[in-house]
Design a protein around this motif. Structure first.
Motif, PDB file in Angstrom:
ATOM      1  N   VAL A  55       0.859  -1.177   0.000  1.00  0.00           N
ATOM      2  CA  VAL A  55       0.000   0.000   0.000  1.00  0.00           C
ATOM      3  C   VAL A  55       0.897   1.229   0.000  1.00  0.00           C
ATOM      4  N   ALA A  56       0.745   2.074  -1.013  1.00  0.00           N
ATOM      5  CA  ALA A  56       1.555   3.287  -1.098  1.00  0.00           C
ATOM      6  C   ALA A  56       1.010   4.364  -0.166  1.00  0.00           C
ATOM      7  N   GLU A  57       1.892   5.232   0.307  1.00  0.00           N
ATOM      8  CA  GLU A  57       1.454   6.331   1.164  1.00  0.00           C
ATOM      9  C   GLU A  57       0.494   7.235   0.385  1.00  0.00           C
ATOM     10  N   GLY A  58      -0.634   7.579   1.013  1.00  0.00           N
ATOM     11  CA  GLY A  58      -1.624   8.435   0.385  1.00  0.00           C
ATOM     12  C   GLY A  58      -2.570   7.717  -0.554  1.00  0.00           C
ATOM     13  N   GLU A  59      -2.532   6.402  -0.554  1.00  0.00           N
ATOM     14  CA  GLU A  59      -3.370   5.621  -1.454  1.00  0.00           C
ATOM     15  C   GLU A  59      -4.673   5.211  -0.765  1.00  0.00           C
ATOM     16  N   ILE A  60      -5.732   5.020  -1.564  1.00  0.00           N
ATOM     17  CA  ILE A  60      -6.948   4.367  -1.096  1.00  0.00           C
ATOM     18  C   ILE A  60      -7.011   3.009  -1.778  1.00  0.00           C
ATOM     19  N   LEU A  61      -6.817   1.962  -1.005  1.00  0.00           N
ATOM     20  CA  LEU A  61      -6.801   0.604  -1.535  1.00  0.00           C
ATOM     21  C   LEU A  61      -7.931  -0.190  -0.903  1.00  0.00           C
ATOM     22  N   SER A  62      -8.712  -0.877  -1.725  1.00  0.00           N
ATOM     23  CA  SER A  62      -9.825  -1.684  -1.243  1.00  0.00           C
ATOM     24  C   SER A  62      -9.507  -3.163  -1.380  1.00  0.00           C
ATOM     25  N   VAL A  63      -9.937  -3.936  -0.399  1.00  0.00           N
ATOM     26  CA  VAL A  63      -9.862  -5.392  -0.447  1.00  0.00           C
ATOM     27  C   VAL A  63     -11.281  -5.914  -0.609  1.00  0.00           C
ATOM     28  N   ILE A  64     -11.520  -6.646  -1.696  1.00  0.00           N
ATOM     29  CA  ILE A  64     -12.858  -7.151  -1.963  1.00  0.00           C
ATOM     30  C   ILE A  64     -12.803  -8.661  -2.196  1.00  0.00           C
ATOM     31  N   GLY A  65     -13.972  -9.264  -2.198  1.00  0.00           N
ATOM     32  CA  GLY A  65     -14.090 -10.692  -2.459  1.00  0.00           C
ATOM     33  C   GLY A  65     -15.453 -11.178  -2.027  1.00  0.00           C
ATOM     34  N   PRO A  66     -15.890 -12.320  -2.525  1.00  0.00           N
ATOM     35  CA  PRO A  66     -17.183 -12.872  -2.120  1.00  0.00           C
ATOM     36  C   PRO A  66     -17.225 -13.139  -0.621  1.00  0.00           C
ATOM     37  N   ASN A  67     -18.425 -13.338  -0.081  1.00  0.00           N
ATOM     38  CA  ASN A  67     -18.570 -13.697   1.327  1.00  0.00           C
ATOM     39  C   ASN A  67     -17.743 -14.941   1.633  1.00  0.00           C
ATOM     40  N   GLY A  68     -17.037 -14.886   2.775  1.00  0.00           N
ATOM     41  CA  GLY A  68     -16.224 -16.024   3.187  1.00  0.00           C
ATOM     42  C   GLY A  68     -14.878 -16.112   2.510  1.00  0.00           C
ATOM     43  N   ALA A  69     -14.493 -15.066   1.771  1.00  0.00           N
ATOM     44  CA  ALA A  69     -13.230 -15.111   1.023  1.00  0.00           C
ATOM     45  C   ALA A  69     -12.003 -14.983   1.921  1.00  0.00           C
ATOM     46  N   GLY A  70     -12.180 -14.422   3.128  1.00  0.00           N
ATOM     47  CA  GLY A  70     -11.058 -14.234   4.040  1.00  0.00           C
ATOM     48  C   GLY A  70     -10.676 -12.786   4.265  1.00  0.00           C
TER      49      GLY A  70
END
Length: 260
Positions: free
Chosen positions: A27-42
């Motif tokens: 993750v770079a400084e000043g970044e907006i990073l999202s973590v996505i995945g189906p239900n139960g993905a972890g």
């Protein structure tokens, strides 16, 4: 440029279940990073590992080059990696302002005994926390409800209060756990704007887990996708929307869930 946060080969096993399997990303400084995945993905497990609420089975998390995955959660938070929760950190019998003031105590210089005795340092801390709370409340546009009990707030204001509580700890990286959950479209768009302002005006790096795919596609600089505990894709919103593995994970190329 050196990343502010590095997730390196992180694996988490619970007995025979592998919740996260060798996940890596920066993750770079000043970044907006999202973590996505189906239900139960972890996703939730990964968030807990990054904030050190869980210990990795293998791999490590680094903040500004330092390994933090072996530290206690409160030490990680003091360093500047702060996880917000949906509502569990909110004291519903307190006002909005009181909640934000209380959240500052992670930064207190006075001891608990000092606050009990009302020492000079404790009084100085309280004055600083009050001024900072007012600044955060103004920044998030919460002045009209500053003296409202948290128990009386609608969903959108509760999410904004949770963000205010996170800001009170002076985060460098803010981990947002489903910040748009339960909101209508207008509330979601207001929250999207607030998250962008956190980054643009306060320099906070944002990492979020979220199910609202239209909001994710709108707000993210980059997206990491996990499925069955493994990272299957990483890239810009446009790259993720066109990724065949992501389309397959979300069950169809015309699935509105990923914003296509």
């Amino acid at each position: 440029m050196t990343p502010i946060l590095e997730v390196k080969g992180v694996t988490k096993r619970f007995g025979g279940l592998t919740a996260n399997d060798d996940i890596s990303f920066d993750v770079a400084e000043g970044e907006i990073l999202s973590v996505i995945g189906p239900n139960g993905a972890g996703k939730s497990t990964l968030f807990k590992l990054i904030a050190s609420f869980l210990k990795t089975t293998s791999g490590e998390v680094r903040f500004k080059g330092r390994v933090i995955s072996d530290l206690a959660p409160h030490k990680v938070a003091r360093m500047g990696v702060v996880r917000t929760f949906q509502e569990t950190t909110i004291f519903r019998s307190m006002t909005v302002r009181e909640n934000v003031i209380v959240a500052h105590h992670l930064r207190s210089k006075a001891s608990l005994l000092g606050f009990f005795l009302g020492t000079r340092q404790a009084r100085a801390d309280e004055a600083e926390f009050g001024a900072s709370a007012d600044d955060i409340i103004a920044f998030l546009g919460l002045q009209p409800i500053a003296e409202e009990l948290a128990s009386n707030l609608p969903q959108g204001h509760l999410r904004a209060l949770s963000m205010a509580i996170g800001l009170a700890t002076d985060p460098k990286v803010l981990l947002l756990d489903e910040p748009f959950a339960g909101m209508n479209h207008d509330e979601t768009m207001r929250m999207v704007a607030l998250v962008r302002r956190l980054r643009d005006e306060r320099g906070v790096t944002v990492l979020l887990v979220e199910h609202d795919m239209p909001a994710v596609m709108k707000i993210s600089d980059r997206i990491v996708v996990i499925n069955f505990g493994q990272k299957i894709a990483e890239g810009t919103p446009a790259e993720i929307q066109a990724n065949e593995k992501v389309i397959e994970a979300y069950l169809g190329s015309e699935d509105a869930a990923i914003g296509i």
